[in-house]
Scaffold this motif. Structure first.
Motif, PDB file in Angstrom:
ATOM      1  N   TYR A   1      -4.516   5.088  -1.918  1.00 19.42           N
ATOM      2  CA  TYR A   1      -3.532   4.187  -2.514  1.00 19.42           C
ATOM      3  C   TYR A   1      -4.220   3.355  -3.575  1.00 19.42           C
ATOM      4  O   TYR A   1      -5.454   3.301  -3.652  1.00 19.42           O
ATOM      5  N   LEU A   2      -3.406   2.723  -4.363  1.00 29.43           N
ATOM      6  CA  LEU A   2      -3.930   1.858  -5.395  1.00 29.43           C
ATOM      7  C   LEU A   2      -3.821   0.433  -4.874  1.00 29.43           C
ATOM      8  O   LEU A   2      -2.744   0.012  -4.479  1.00 29.43           O
ATOM      9  N   PRO A   3      -4.912  -0.296  -4.845  1.00 27.01           N
ATOM     10  CA  PRO A   3      -4.832  -1.625  -4.266  1.00 27.01           C
ATOM     11  C   PRO A   3      -4.038  -2.573  -5.161  1.00 27.01           C
ATOM     12  O   PRO A   3      -3.830  -2.314  -6.342  1.00 27.01           O
TER      13      PRO A   3
ATOM     14  N   LYS B   1       0.854  -1.189   0.000  1.00 24.88           N
ATOM     15  CA  LYS B   1       0.000   0.000   0.000  1.00 24.88           C
ATOM     16  C   LYS B   1       0.891   1.239   0.000  1.00 24.88           C
ATOM     17  O   LYS B   1       1.387   1.658   1.035  1.00 24.88           O
TER      18      LYS B   1
END
Lengths: 807, 291
Positions: A793-795, A770
């Motif tokens: 965040y980008l998973p 994360k």
């Protein structure tokens, strides 16, 4: 030559009206003097010229950057962006080797008795598993060229690396190069050697692209199928480029297969692509048309839920190119790009934006020694936000247009000198737009942001001078000029409060009135000294002026870009950069290594004042402050171009700071994208004839960020207390992506046409790290008075699969 | 309208990324900065200057009130000491003297000496028009939204308080509106305040919504009182920034970097001092349909 000098002078006179005449006169005389001095070199060596084009045998596309090596003289040349080369040699017999990465070299024996034209076709190197060594092949271009701080990417390699959601993206691949920082996870924004995003000049077939992103920066506008060549200049920027301080990303579109009709494309998780190309008249003209569209919204429509099926979230783009060879000396190219993003939530909200570019070019050979290109260039970026919620409606349309004209000349004078010169003019028409809001009968308001027009001109001259066999020198200069054009409002600010400027006076400039003319003298210098066959040192200095910039926090992904031109309140930004490097190749040039150090000074570096309000603000220039910026660093690169394993390992140490009197109490602070350590690995491994695997790994220490040092209450609301700007760090960033590429069995149709297909399986962020893109500080929704911090965040991991085909 | 765009952007941000709590190691070495909250109204009602100190960011202990400070208000040639409340629950609150009135156009200085440091701020009382009339209407926008998909619960029925007042046509004034239900302040949270400056107001009578509230807050027959205060445009900026920083900071689309909310106090204290003229208008709650 004299004719050109005359026409340069003539051009200068045209521009130099009124009080600027004197200034220009001096400059043009100086330029003329330098020019005549250089052209005198023409007279002493009576050499013959070997010239021609290097093309791909399969597609007929001109090859950019192919090496021409004369074995007898151990010298040679490189094809230019149109695939043209010219070298000067005395009368005699020569063995010439033509080579390019990924292609089989061609050796040619030539008996040179007169000026000779030789066009060469290079075949793709299909042998991948056997590492065939051809001793004559010169692969040490990195050692021998004077280009420093320059990176080229092979599209073939870019396509084998892991891709986010299966979308191959050149901007994400360049983020893996040393000296380039990413704006965040899955984000196409990039920062070069401590320069902000708007200091990158991104060119698509010579047209500037103002917003190179789709879908809130997740994807770039460059469809990989349309890209032929990509070069990133981080320093030692050649004199032919100007207008942005920190980098030039020069992207050239494919011309289209001139030998036979071909189609290729791909089906991915989020988008599909199709490219059609072929000859219109064989070997005379060809076309290319390539399109891409995402289709997530098509699935949304299948939903029964009204809240989902009325949403729109897609983008598409289209690249087209036609070229026509009039004869051996004249060739025309017409290329265009059109792309749009459309987001919408039912009928309530619509937001779309996109770029359009068009370039018409004419290549003309005055003689085999004098290559020229003339271009007409158009660029457009526009966005449109609209909302309609019954009684309340609002809309905001904004656009910017560039209309440019330029001429570039290359004169292959003799074996020692290659001269390049040119002239360029661009009319910028920036319309930040009209914002209107209406609430039934209650109120109606329209804010018209004033249009921002200007003219930007540049003339340049440079000489590539082979001083000795070991020493190569490229020196030159660019003179840039900028003029604001009315109508405009010039605001005078009371600056007694450093944070909040008050307007005290407004001067209105009439339609088409030219005011605020500025000049920039931009010297450029690069030199290379070869120590031996496998190593060299290089150094460079460049100065550039930037007359337009973006009003935006550097890390925002919102597409409502407002670009503005320098004016009486904001001076142009100026950079001076010195860079030096040591280059060493190992294992017969299979492994290329380099170390580069740089130091950059920026004058008039801009930043937003605390609590700046720039969204739709007519008085945005009162929200901008300027001061000094500096940045320095060291970049280490090891790159393997051949063999079963190819790729690179890069490490960058860098530091970027600013000092702006009205920001951070006048104390120096880190730029928001200041990252101390950056390690990247990008590589592919050919397991078998048909299978290769790719990996990207990135590790960077935390980005500079402003974090609260406490909190307080006012009217019961908790408010974060900050100390100094960007004095803290976000956590370290790291991520691993993997990919597998499987080529289908090669099949041949009865007409011996090859049908090829391949699968690409990519996994982004394999171990689901994360990485905070941004962190927000707010009052807890559950506990009143309690503060909390949240990150975006980008998973991960995000898998994707893409099927590609070509025939 | 900017608010609408922001709402949309926050929404978009949440669909393209994930949000999760993050615990950061914050440097709390600089806690203990003095914060002064001082909105003094030109009316004989209980007002105070509240003095607190900043706490560490993740601290959940509430406010750190500062007792024993010396608070002096000067203006109009006189000076007044604001005495700290003797009530044990009200330490850190320094009470405005009874019958203290302010003059239009006059500049007042607030001096706070707390823990050996001196902090000052000045504020000028601005022009405030009288309220000519007040009406309470059904909020007509809600009916356009009302459909099967979007039902309004009875307690969510909303009403607008509309005022008419005379704008003097001179720039540089700002207005803040709060409302009371049966004499108790209903707009407690600053997010329920309505404020704007007079930049877009045209000279002459101005009619517009000054507050809105829902059925959950008041019953028919209750007394609704609107309070209109004259404040400096800087105080409006203070509130605007406060909301931007607390609602939008660190958002993917935020256009400006995180920064402190401005203050008009010297010597590094946070907070804001404002002397405000004030007018009231009262109406019994019985909503009308707007024509």
């Amino acid at each position: 030559m004299e004719n050109f000098a005359f026409s340069v002078k003539n051009e200068l006179h045209k521009y130099a009206k009124g009080r600027f005449a004197a200034k220009f006169e001096t400059f043009s005389m100086r330029l003329l003097f330098v020019f005549l001095l250089l052209s005198s070199v023409n007279t002493f060596a009576q050499n013959l010229t070997l010239s021609g084009y290097v093309r791909s045998a399969e597609t007929g596309e001109e090859v950019i950057g192919a090496t021409i090596f004369v074995n007898e003289t151990k010298s040679g040349g490189v094809t230019n962006v149109y695939g043209y080369y010219a070298i000067s040699l005395p009368k005699g017999n020569y063995n010439i080797t033509y080579s390019f990465i990924g292609k089989q070299p061609v050796e040619k024996q030539i008996s040179l008795t007169e000026n000779t034209k030789i066009d060469i076709e290079l075949k793709d190197n299909q042998v991948q598993l056997k590492t065939v060594e051809i001793s004559a092949e010169k692969k040490d271009q990195n050692i021998r060229s004077a280009e420093i701080s320059t990176q080229k990417l092979e599209m073939k390699q870019v396509k084998n690396l892991p891709a986010f959601l299966g979308e191959v993206d050149v901007l994400k691949t360049i983020q893996l190069l040393p000296g380039v920082q990413s704006a965040g996870d899955g984000n196409t924004g990039f920062f070069v050697r401590g320069g902000s995003q708007d200091q990158n000049l991104i060119l698509l077939d010579e047209a500037a692209v103002y917003n190179a992103s789709h879908l809130f920066n997740f994807f770039s506008v460059f469809n990989p199928d349309a890209v032929k060549d990509l070069t990133l200049y981080k320093g030692g920027i050649p004199a032919r480029y100007g207008g942005r301080l920190s980098s030039v990303l020069d992207i050239r579109m494919k011309d289209g297969n001139s030998k036979q009709f071909a189609a290729s494309g791909g089906l991915g998780l989020i988008s599909s692509r199709l490219t059609l190309e072929g000859p219109l008249q064989k070997n005379k003209s060809s076309f290319l048309i390539t399109g891409r569209r995402t289709y997530a919204d098509l699935f949304l429509r299948l939903s029964n839920d009204d809240a989902i099926n009325q949403n729109q979230l897609y983008f598409y783009d289209l690249n087209t190119k036609i070229n026509y060879k009039i004869n051996d000396n004249n060739r025309l190219f017409l290329s265009g790009y059109f792309g749009r993003d459309v987001t919408g939530f039912g009928e309530f909200f619509g937001f779309d934006w996109g770029n359009a570019t068009g370039t018409l070019r004419w290549n003309h050979l005055f003689s085999e020694k004098l290559f020229s290109n003339f271009s007409l260039i158009y660029t457009n970026y526009a966005f449109n936000i609209s909302g309609d919620i019954g009684p309340a409606t609002f809309s905001w349309r904004s656009y910017l247009n560039d209309y440019g004209i330029k001429g570039d000349f290359t004169y292959y004078a003799n074996s020692k000198h290659t001269l390049r010169w040119g002239i360029q003019s661009t009319l910028h028409k920036f319309d930040p737009g009209e914002i209107s809001a209406k609430l039934e009968d209650a109120f109606e308001t329209t804010t018209t942001l004033s249009e921002n027009d200007g003219l930007e001109h540049g003339i340049y001259l440079s000489d590539e001078f082979k001083v000795t066999d070991n020493l190569l020198l490229i020196y030159g200069a660019r003179l840039s000029m900028f003029q604001n054009i009315g109508p405009d409002n010039i605001y005078t600010y009371d600056k007694s409060d450093p944070i909040f400027y008050e307007v005290t006076d407004t001067t209105t400039i009439a339609q088409n009135e030219i005011y605020n003319t500025q000049f920039g003298f931009e010297p450029r210098l690069s030199l290379r000294y070869t120590i031996d066959e496998t190593s060299s040192i290089k150094a460079s200095y460049n100065r550039l002026f930037q007359y337009l910039q973006q009003v935006q926090s550097s890390l925002s992904v919102a597409p409502y870009d407002i670009w503005f031109l320098v004016n009486n309140n904001i001076p142009p930004q100026i950079v001076d950069q010195v860079a030096a490097g040591y280059y060493r190749n190992f294992f017969d040039n299979e492994l290329e290594t380099s170390v580069e150090v740089y130091y950059k000074w920026i004058q008039n570096q801009t930043d937003l004042v605390d609590n700046a309000d720039v969204l739709g603000n007519e008085l945005f220039d009162g929200q901008i402050r300027y001061g000094d910026g500096w940045s320095y660093g060291a970049e280490f690169l090891a790159k393997k171009q051949r063999g079963l394993i190819t790729g690179w390992l890069a490490y960058t140490w860098s530091r970027t700071e600013r000092r702006i009197p009205e920001i951070n109490n006048g104390e120096a602070y880190f730029a928001p994208y200041d990252i101390r350590n950056n390690l990247t690995l990008a590589g592919t491994y050919q397991i078998s004839d048909r299978v290769n695997i790719g990996a990207n790994f990135i590790y960077t220490t935390g980005r500079a960020y402003t974090l609260p040092i406490g909190k307080y209450f006012y009217n019961g609301t908790s408010i974060p207390l900050y100390s100094k700007r960007n004095s803290n760090r976000l956590p370290d960033y790291h991520r691993l992506d993997l990919s597998v590429n499987i080529d289908g069995k090669k099949r041949s149709t009865p007409e011996k046409r090859k049908i090829e297909s391949s699968w690409n399986i990519s996994v982004f962020n394999v171990y689901a790290r994360k990485n905070p893109f941004s962190v927000s500080f707010a009052e807890s929704e559950e506990t009143q008075g309690a503060a909390e911090s949240n990150m975006f965040y980008l998973p991960g991991p995000i898998p994707s699969i893409t099927w590609n085909f070509s025939f | 309208m900017k608010k609408l765009i922001n709402i949309f952007l926050i929404f978009t941000a949440t669909i393209i990324g994930c949000e999760a709590p993050i615990d950061l190691e914050l440097n709390n070495s600089e806690t203990g900065v003095v914060v002064i909250e001082a909105l003094l109204r030109n009316v004989n009602k209980r007002d105070f200057v509240k003095i607190t100190k900043t706490t560490s960011f993740y601290d959940n202990e509430g406010e750190d009130l500062v007792s024993g400070a010396n608070v002096v208000l000067e203006g109009n040639g006189t000076s007044y000491n604001l005495i700290e409340s003797s009530h044990p629950d009200s330490t850190g609150y320094y009470i405005k003297p009874n019958n203290l009135s302010f003059n239009n156009g006059e500049t007042y200085t607030l001096t706070v000496i707390a823990e050996g440091e001196t902090y000052t701020a000045t504020s000028t009382m601005n022009y405030l028009p009288g309220i000519d009339s007040m009406e309470i209407y059904y909020d007509d926008i809600q009916f356009i939204f009302a459909s099967e998909a979007f039902q309004i619960a009875p307690e969510d029925t909303s009403y607008n308080i509309e005022l008419t007042y005379q704008e003097d046509g001179e720039l540089g004034d700002g207005y803040l509106f709060k409302y009371y239900v049966n004499d108790s302040l209903a707009s407690v949270n600053p997010r329920d305040f309505v404020f704007f400056d007079d930049e877009f107001l045209i000279e002459g009578p101005v009619t517009g919504a000054a507050q809105s509230f829902t059925k959950a807050v008041a019953q028919y027959g209750d007394t609704i009182t609107i309070e209109m205060l004259s404040i400096h445009p800087d105080f409006i900026t203070f509130y605007e920034v406060l909301f931007n920083q607390t609602d939008l900071s660190g958002n993917l689309f935020a256009s400006s970097p995180p920064a402190n909310v401005p203050t008009n106090f010297s010597n590094g204290a946070r907070g804001f001092f404002q002397v405000a003229d004030v007018n009231y208008k009262t109406k019994i709650f019985k909503p009308l349909y707007k024509e």
